[in-house]
Every structure is written in C-alpha cells, then in structure tokens.
Design a protein around this motif. Structure first.
Motif, PDB file in Angstrom:
ATOM      1  N   GLY A 274      35.105  75.700  37.278  1.00 48.06           N
ATOM      2  CA  GLY A 274      33.926  76.351  36.699  1.00 48.06           C
ATOM      3  C   GLY A 274      32.817  76.529  37.720  1.00 48.06           C
ATOM      4  N   ILE A 275      32.657  75.531  38.603  1.00 51.16           N
ATOM      5  CA  ILE A 275      31.666  75.645  39.688  1.00 51.16           C
ATOM      6  C   ILE A 275      32.059  76.777  40.639  1.00 51.16           C
ATOM      7  N   TYR A 276      33.345  76.860  40.962  1.00 53.65           N
ATOM      8  CA  TYR A 276      33.859  77.935  41.818  1.00 53.65           C
ATOM      9  C   TYR A 276      33.589  79.309  41.190  1.00 53.65           C
ATOM     10  N   ASP A 277      33.733  79.394  39.862  1.00 44.97           N
ATOM     11  CA  ASP A 277      33.535  80.664  39.151  1.00 44.97           C
ATOM     12  C   ASP A 277      32.075  81.117  39.142  1.00 44.97           C
ATOM     13  N   ARG A 278      31.148  80.217  39.507  1.00 43.31           N
ATOM     14  CA  ARG A 278      29.748  80.635  39.610  1.00 43.31           C
ATOM     15  C   ARG A 278      29.573  81.726  40.673  1.00 43.31           C
ATOM     16  N   GLY A 279      30.480  81.784  41.605  1.00 42.15           N
ATOM     17  CA  GLY A 279      30.376  82.790  42.664  1.00 42.15           C
ATOM     18  C   GLY A 279      30.524  84.205  42.144  1.00 42.15           C
ATOM     19  N   GLN A 280      31.204  84.380  41.000  1.00 43.27           N
ATOM     20  CA  GLN A 280      31.464  85.731  40.486  1.00 43.27           C
ATOM     21  C   GLN A 280      30.200  86.523  40.160  1.00 43.27           C
ATOM     22  N   ASN A 334      21.175  78.373  43.313  1.00 43.12           N
ATOM     23  CA  ASN A 334      22.052  77.471  42.571  1.00 43.12           C
ATOM     24  C   ASN A 334      21.240  76.486  41.728  1.00 43.12           C
ATOM     25  N   ASP A 335      20.155  75.997  42.300  1.00 40.83           N
ATOM     26  CA  ASP A 335      19.278  75.070  41.568  1.00 40.83           C
ATOM     27  C   ASP A 335      18.597  75.762  40.388  1.00 40.83           C
ATOM     28  N   HIS A 341      23.177  71.575  42.598  1.00 42.84           N
ATOM     29  CA  HIS A 341      23.256  71.823  44.038  1.00 42.84           C
ATOM     30  C   HIS A 341      24.694  71.653  44.537  1.00 42.84           C
ATOM     31  N   ASP A 342      25.628  71.524  43.595  1.00 38.47           N
ATOM     32  CA  ASP A 342      27.006  71.177  43.947  1.00 38.47           C
ATOM     33  C   ASP A 342      27.746  72.326  44.626  1.00 38.47           C
ATOM     34  N   HIS A 343      28.509  71.984  45.651  1.00 38.90           N
ATOM     35  CA  HIS A 343      29.459  72.897  46.290  1.00 38.90           C
ATOM     36  C   HIS A 343      28.828  74.228  46.701  1.00 38.90           C
TER      37      HIS A 343
END
Length: 488
Positions: A274-280, A334-335, A341-343
């Motif tokens: 889910g954190i990785y998907d924040r990039g989309q 991100n914050d 602040h993760d990854h």
C-alpha cells in the motif's frame, strides 16, 4: 464546408483534451483522501484490482469509440458496420466477463490474497457497459460531437470519485474490513459508468432497433476484427501500457515482499505494498501536464505528420523539471498527504518514471504517425518482458526500492530501443542552460527548506506551497522561460 469540419474537429479534440485533463486530475487527487481514510492496507486492497477496472474503461472511453468513429467514416454502409461492431463487442464483453468471473478466486490467489475476489468481481463488472458506452461515444465522435463524449467522461469520473470517497467514509464508521470497502469503491466505479450511459442515452437520438438482427452471423464480425488492424492494436496497447505495468506489480510485488526477513505476516506485506502504491497518484499528477501538451497537439500532429521540435522541447523539459521538483519535495509531500515519512526513497525512485514515460510517448507517436506500428509494438513488448523478469528478484533483494527500480529498468530499455530505431537522440538533454536552471532550483529549495523547520500538517502544507513556488520561480527565471511557453 471542409474547412468548417476541420475547425470542428480541432475544437472537438480540444474539448476531449480538457475533459481528459480534468478526469486525470480527479483520478489522481481522490487517492490522497481515500488513503487517509482507509490506511495503507485499504489502499492496497483498492489498488490491487484497480488496473483491471482502468483497462476496461480505457477501452470504452478511447480505444473502441475511436475505432468505431473511423469505421463509420471509412464505410459505405455505416449503419451495418455499427451493428456488427456492437454485436461483436457485446459478445466479447459478455464472454470476457463470464470467464473472468469464474476465475476471480484463482486470480485473487495469484495476487496473494483470496479476499480480493469480491473487489475483483466488481472491477470487471464494467465490462458489461463497454459495448453500450463505446457505441454512443463512437457515433458521437463520428459526427464531430466531442462535447457529448467529453461530458460523459467527466460525469462518469465525478460520480465515481464521490462514491469511492463515500465508501471510504463508511469504513471509518460501519466496517473495518478493507476488502469490503474496496468492493464498495469498485461498485461506485460501475455506477459511475452506468450514470454516464444514462446521460448518453438521453442525449442521443440513436435507438437500438436492428442492433440484434443477424446476431449469429460470424462472417461480418470477422471482417470487423480484420479492420481493427495493427495500428489500432498498437494504439490500444500503448493506451493501457502503464496499466499493464501496474498489473504485473499486482501479481508479483506483494508475493515477493513476503520473502523479506522483516515481514512476518500477510498484513505487513499488504501495508508495505500500500505504501508502494502511494507512488501512483504522484506519477499520475506528473504525467497529467506532459500528456496534456501532447494530447492538445494531436490534431496538428496528424496534419503535419510529425512531432515538432517545440513539442519535444516542452514535454522533455517539463517532465524532467517536474520530476526533480517531486523528488526533492517528496518528504514534505508524503508527510502532508499521507501523514507518513515511510519509504520515501522508493517513492522518489517511482516518480522518476515521469520523464521516461513522457519521452516514450513522443517516440511512440512519432512512429505511429510514420506508420511504423509493428516495430513500436515489439519495443513495448520487450519492456514488459524485462519488467516481468526483474520485478520479483529485485523486490526480494531490495524491497520497495527494487520494485520501483524494475519499472525504471524496463522503461529505460524501451526508451533506448525507440531512440536507436528512430536514430533520434533527445538533444534537449544537452542543453546546459536547462541543467543550470535545474541545479539552481534544487539549491534554492534545499536552502529555503532550512528556514522552515515546522511541525503540524497545516504548517507543513504552507511550507510545501512556499517551497514549490520558490523552486518553480527559480527554474523559470534561470531557464528564461515563462510557464505559458510550455502551453503555446
């Protein structure tokens, strides 16, 4: 009369470009509040099935309506061709829906989470709307009525976004099951398409009479498939290319994350995905502007038969500048947007796709205008091959950073192959003034950041706005360009 038609076509393309721009902005922005409401695992549950839905809507919004429009223009019997097109698309859509419905559970298992079967079923439900939406939009475009198609697109996206956010709000009150919320969010996407279809039916005089005559005749339907041709196939393939890359991540990333030593449970892997998907959404926002420049220029490109140097310059310069800006501001973004602040490094690597995709679009359209569709399709396939081969081992070895790197490696290969075949190196990369402007922008933002040591989301947002403004002003001043120059 011919001049009037051309003016209408150009104006219509502009309307579609504006509708596409608004829809892409909406599609990117709703993800931020959605993630805040449902969390990283809830975002994972949504993003895992999203590529299926998005590929289907791309067919009904762009690929099939464009094909039907060109079919009507080129045919001596447009009504007959329209009937055969509708019948064929209906047969294929229903069959695809039935097959995928039966395979929902096995597909969900391949994704690494059987509970995704329900959301996946809702994600493929819009397949049943594809023949009808494509029919109305294609007929409207054939009459140079782009406003109807554009309006239906904005209606569909608006209703969809509202219902998705409503589903997320329900999560905070009625349910703690992220897969149920993903199911409801995808149901909202289907309802959005249904509302768009109702609008198209009421705004069009077209009736369904005769559409089901000779339904079992296979020969005319086979002729329709033949007319689809290589150019339409590659065009459609390119339209869904980034979605296919997302689809590969859906099947490999979460399963690969399970092999990381710090991951003990499936839930932990899902949160990480889910954190990785924040990039989309960051990627989509970056691409909205560069893609809009190219989309707005398409009518002129078709007329000229090539992409002008100015468009190459604008797209390349803007894509790199936006990416560098995103990379240096991603910790603050991100914050502010995700309270985390993760990854950050993996997201910074992820958004580096923006200039690669933007330049690939330029090369692809250049070859498309030159009629070199077969080689373009082969180049794109080679990128998918590298992505499939690299994503699992890189993710197992380097976690989210490796997953993001797999995208960059595959896109770099595609870009290199395009440039080698076209024998066209992006000379914009050799502009020293441009790189000086980039360096000055980075330096000014990094220095200004030290004067804004704040805490709290509100102040972080203010800091982000100020840093963005200072960085953009520095870039344009040193590069001696104005923002509107990119849009001319």
């Amino acid at each position: 009369m011919r001049k009037t038609m051309k003016k209408l076509a150009f104006k219509g393309a502009g309307v579609l470009a504006l509708a596409g721009f608004l829809s892409k902005i909406l599609a990117a922005l709703y993800r931020f509040p959605y993630q805040n409401l449902v969390g990283d695992q809830g975002f994972y549950a949504f993003q895992q099935v999203y590529p299926f839905y998005s590929i289907i809507t791309t067919l009904s919004l762009i690929a099939l309506p464009n094909f039907l429009s060109s079919l009507i223009h080129a045919s001596d019997q447009p009504e007959e061709e329209t009937h055969q097109f509708f019948q064929l698309s209906l047969i294929l859509s229903v069959l695809s829906f039935l097959v995928l419905s039966l395979l929902c559970q096995p597909i969900a298992s391949l994704m690494g989470q059987e509970k995704l079967a329900g959301p996946l079923l809702m994600a493929i439900l819009p397949l049943l709307l594809v023949p009808f939406l494509s029919l109305y939009r294609g007929r409207a475009q054939a009459k140079q009525d782009m406003v109807t198609t554009a309006t239906s697109q904005v209606i569909e996206q608006s209703v969809r976004v509202v219902l998705i956010i409503c589903a997320a709000l329900l999560f905070t009150r009625l349910s703690t099951n992220v897969y149920t919320i993903s199911f409801l969010a995808m149901l909202g996407s289907f309802i959005g398409g249904l509302v768009a279809l109702v609008y198209l039916m009421f705004s069009s005089p077209f009736k369904f009479q005769g559409l089901f005559t000779n339904f079992t005749a296979l020969k005319p339907k086979g002729q329709i498939i033949q007319k689809f041709g290589m150019s339409s196939l590659v065009f459609t393939f390119f339209m869904i290319y980034m979605l296919i890359l997302q689809m590969i991540d859906v099947f490999f990333v979460k399963n690969a994350l399970m092999h990381l030593p710090q991951i003990k449970t499936s839930n932990q892997a899902e949160i990480l995905k889910g954190i990785y998907d924040r990039g989309q959404p960051f990627l989509q926002l970056g691409l909205v502007f560069t893609t809009s420049i190219l989309t707005d220029s398409l009518p002129k490109l078709t007329k000229a038969g090539r992409i002008s140097k100015k468009i190459w310059n604008n797209v390349t310069y803007l894509a790199i500048a936006l990416t560098v800006g995103l990379v240096i501001l991603l910790p603050e973004m991100n914050d502010v947007l995700f309270k985390s602040h993760d990854h950050v490094l993996s997201l910074q690597i992820f958004v580096c796709q923006i200039p690669l995709i933007s330049m690939i679009q330029l090369y692809h359209h250049d070859l498309f205008l030159a009629g070199k569709n077969k080689i373009s399709g082969l180049i794109l396939l080679s990128g998918l091959g590298i992505k499939i081969l690299s994503v699992y081992p890189l993710t197992v070895s380097y976690g989210l950073n490796g997953a993001a790197l797999s995208n960059l490696i595959s896109l770099c290969l595609v870009l290199i192959l395009y440039s080698l075949y076209s024998k066209k190196f992006p000379s914009q990369l050799c502009n020293l003034r441009f790189w000086l402007a980039i360096l000055m922008m980075v330096a000014v933002v990094l220095i200004a950041r030290q004067f804004f040591m704040v805490s709290g989301r509100g102040l972080e947002l203010l800091k982000l706005i100020i840093l963005s403004g200072v960085g953009a002003a520095t870039f344009f001043k040193v590069f001696q360009m104005k923002p509107r120059d990119f849009l001319d």
